[in-house]
Design a protein around this motif. Structure first.
Motif, mmCIF file in Angstrom:
data_model
loop_
_atom_site.group_PDB
_atom_site.id
_atom_site.type_symbol
_atom_site.label_atom_id
_atom_site.label_comp_id
_atom_site.label_asym_id
_atom_site.label_seq_id
_atom_site.Cartn_x
_atom_site.Cartn_y
_atom_site.Cartn_z
ATOM 1 N N LEU A 191 -1.099 -25.472 58.402
ATOM 2 C CA LEU A 191 0.268 -25.079 58.747
ATOM 3 C C LEU A 191 0.450 -25.061 60.260
ATOM 4 O O LEU A 191 -0.520 -24.955 61.004
ATOM 5 N N ASP A 192 1.712 -25.110 60.694
ATOM 6 C CA ASP A 192 1.943 -24.910 62.120
ATOM 7 C C ASP A 192 1.760 -23.426 62.424
ATOM 8 O O ASP A 192 1.809 -22.577 61.521
ATOM 9 N N ALA A 193 1.563 -23.094 63.689
ATOM 10 C CA ALA A 193 1.210 -21.723 64.083
ATOM 11 C C ALA A 193 2.261 -20.715 63.630
ATOM 12 O O ALA A 193 1.930 -19.631 63.138
ATOM 13 N N THR A 194 3.548 -21.047 63.773
ATOM 14 C CA THR A 194 4.610 -20.102 63.417
ATOM 15 C C THR A 194 4.571 -19.787 61.930
ATOM 16 O O THR A 194 4.589 -18.611 61.534
ATOM 17 N N GLY A 195 4.494 -20.806 61.084
ATOM 18 C CA GLY A 195 4.448 -20.586 59.644
ATOM 19 C C GLY A 195 3.211 -19.805 59.224
ATOM 20 O O GLY A 195 3.286 -18.921 58.360
ATOM 21 N N ALA A 196 2.072 -20.120 59.849
ATOM 22 C CA ALA A 196 0.818 -19.440 59.505
ATOM 23 C C ALA A 196 0.893 -17.948 59.809
ATOM 24 O O ALA A 196 0.550 -17.111 58.960
ATOM 25 N N ILE A 197 1.357 -17.600 61.006
ATOM 26 C CA ILE A 197 1.405 -16.181 61.390
ATOM 27 C C ILE A 197 2.483 -15.442 60.619
ATOM 28 O O ILE A 197 2.308 -14.263 60.265
ATOM 29 N N ILE A 198 3.610 -16.097 60.315
ATOM 30 C CA ILE A 198 4.654 -15.461 59.498
ATOM 31 C C ILE A 198 4.085 -15.088 58.134
ATOM 32 O O ILE A 198 4.288 -13.981 57.630
ATOM 33 N N MET A 199 3.341 -16.014 57.517
ATOM 34 C CA MET A 199 2.790 -15.753 56.188
ATOM 35 C C MET A 199 1.720 -14.669 56.232
ATOM 36 O O MET A 199 1.716 -13.750 55.400
ATOM 37 N N LEU A 200 0.822 -14.719 57.218
ATOM 38 C CA LEU A 200 -0.245 -13.717 57.310
ATOM 39 C C LEU A 200 0.316 -12.332 57.630
ATOM 40 O O LEU A 200 -0.173 -11.325 57.127
ATOM 41 N N SER A 201 1.357 -12.281 58.480
ATOM 42 C CA SER A 201 1.995 -10.997 58.779
ATOM 43 C C SER A 201 2.640 -10.415 57.528
ATOM 44 O O SER A 201 2.579 -9.212 57.277
ATOM 45 N N ALA A 202 3.277 -11.279 56.732
ATOM 46 C CA ALA A 202 3.915 -10.824 55.495
ATOM 47 C C ALA A 202 2.871 -10.305 54.503
ATOM 48 O O ALA A 202 3.118 -9.328 53.787
#
Length: 494
Positions: free
Chosen positions: A55-66
């Motif tokens: 994933l791109d960095a933004t999508g990856a961190i959004i998902m992990l934060s969620a």
């Protein structure tokens, strides 16, 4: 106005279809992780890290934060229905939440937990929006000595908050620091403690280590439990809160929000202390403290609000200073670094779309959790009925596959299994695992700050005390480490 403009830009990023999907997936998976007893947010994030590599960095961190804040709410469901906390922060909720379920008010307990979590998480995100830019500007004035002192304070606080096991916590932290040493020396560029093993030239991968400690370790420990706890399903379908319950919950939710955000700013606090502090505060503030332990709704509303306010508030030091406030946030920091991002003041300057996109996604994620969890409580109850042998087999298979996919190396499989055994042994011996995970990730950052500071001064340690900030932080670290030891010695003397 700059903050509002940045936040609007962030919503433009967070509302992209793919990022909305990642926030939704993270919220659902996080809730499931929280629901499953013994897994918890650290293991959930660690096990699912390999999924984000493409994933791109933004999508990856959004998902992990969620996944992170979703797990915080998911743990409430098992705490209320089974008297078993899905993760450590929900342990306090068992006291009155399970009692409410026994009294036929399970739906009301879950409803007030969802409302409190939504309010606490949303207000903490608002504070993050307004506090992050000025804090990031202040952090720009931090040099290596200040960052080293801040890291040391965070590590010390984590150890001292290990309860009565301060020495065991310190041992665990030192072991994690030692595990961070092998690899290539970043100053000299020469191999260090690699013992001729090529795979160690990049150091021990934190993904297989964390997956082993929390994933495999929890599975091995969970297999020992053969009894299936009873699920109190009475009253699940009725989540209607009475006017009296809403009135009684208003002040605890307000206090829990403030307390959670404040404690989230302090490195090393961990997720359990905020909920304990909230429960104690509510019991002290109540006119009828004798009701606590017998189904007092304030005993659910306060800690659950604090829990999610802390989860979102703990992101403030991560984004502004690059310092994790808890082991879970430390794993999230590792995910940042895997995506080539270093949290801290420069992130706001260099990657504003990423930063504000992730911050805006926190609002969206909290709303998704509120909408999803109240109607879908029945689904999570069915998940609880799946035999643990099946769940644990799936987790075991996924961790083994994830460790291999990370680097296509069988060496990492060996690391995963070895640290799975270590995690299991630590559980059996009641040695805190969190300090080891924390220092494994923060160790290299702490060492880098120290060596940069010493390079600036030509090797003089006095540079660490050159300013009020670094001196004050180091003094606080010494006091924080010495106080519990002195107290323990004094208690033994008496």
């Amino acid at each position: 106005m700059d903050v509002f403009a940045s936040l609007l830009d962030g919503f433009a990023v967070a509302l992209r279809p793919e990022n909305l999907l990642f926030a939704f997936i993270g919220s659902v998976v996080g809730t499931a992780v929280g629901v499953l007893p013994g897994i918890g947010p650290i293991a959930g994030i660690a096990i699912l890290l390999p999924l984000t590599f493409k994933l791109d960095a933004t999508g990856a961190i959004i998902m992990l934060s969620a996944i992170y804040y979703g797990a915080m709410y998911g743990g409430t469901i098992t705490a209320v229905l089974m008297n078993v906390p899905g993760e450590g922060a929900s342990a306090v909720t068992c006291i009155d939440g399970y009692r409410m379920a026994r009294n036929g008010r399970a739906g009301a307990a879950l409803a007030i937990a969802a409302i409190g979590s939504f309010i606490g998480g949303t207000v903490a995100t608002i504070v993050l929006v307004f506090a992050a830019p000025p804090l990031a500007k202040v952090a720009l004035n931090f040099g290596p000595p200040e960052f080293f002192a801040l890291m040391v304070l965070g590590l010390v606080l984590l150890v001292t908050f290990s309860g009565e096991k301060v020495l065991l916590g310190l041992l665990s932290a030192l072991l994690g620091m030692a595990l961070a040493i092998p690899g290539v020396d970043f100053v000299e560029g020469t191999p260090r403690l690699t013992f001729g093993i090529l795979e160690l030239s990049d150091g021990l991968g934190f993904v297989p280590v964390i997956m082993g400690l929390y994933g495999i370790g929890e599975v091995l420990h969970g297999l020992e439990s053969k009894e299936a706890p009873t699920i109190e399903e009475a009253g699940i379908g009725s989540g209607m809160l009475t006017a009296e319950e809403l009135k009684a919950s208003a002040a605890p939710i307000a206090r829990g929000t403030v307390l959670g955000i404040f404690l989230g700013l302090i490195p090393g606090i961990g997720t359990i202390l905020p909920t304990l502090a909230s429960y104690a505060l509510e019991k002290k503030a109540s006119r009828h403290p004798e009701r606590f332990g017998h189904g007092a709704i304030e005993g659910v509303a306060g800690p659950e609000t604090t829990n999610n306010a802390y989860a979102n508030g703990a992101l403030i030091p991560l984004f502004t200073l690059g310092v994790p406030a808890s082991p879970t946030i430390a794993v999230l920091l590792g995910a940042f670094m895997m995506n080539g991002l270093q949290p801290g003041p420069f992130l706001f300057r260099d990657k504003p779309d990423f930063v504000w996109g992730v911050i805006a996604s926190l609002y969206i994620g909290n709303l998704i959790l509120l909408v999803l969890n109240l109607p879908l409580v029945g689904l999570w109850v069915r998940l609880l009925k799946v035999p643990h042998s099946i769940l644990f087999s799936l987790i075991l298979a996924f961790t083994l596959l994830g460790a291999f996919v990370t680097s296509n190396s069988l060496f990492d499989i060996g690391v995963l299994i070895a640290f799975g055994v270590i995690g299991y042994v630590f559980k059996k011996l009641d040695i805190p695992i969190a300090p080891m995970a924390f220092t494994l990730i923060l160790g290299p950052l702490t060492e880098n700050s120290l060596r940069q500071a010493l390079s600036m001064s030509g090797g003089e340690l006095s540079i660490l005390f050159r300013g009020y900030t670094s001196t004050g932080l180091l003094i606080l670290a010494v006091i924080a480490l010495a106080y519990p030891m002195i107290t323990a010695l004094r208690n033994r003397a008496h």
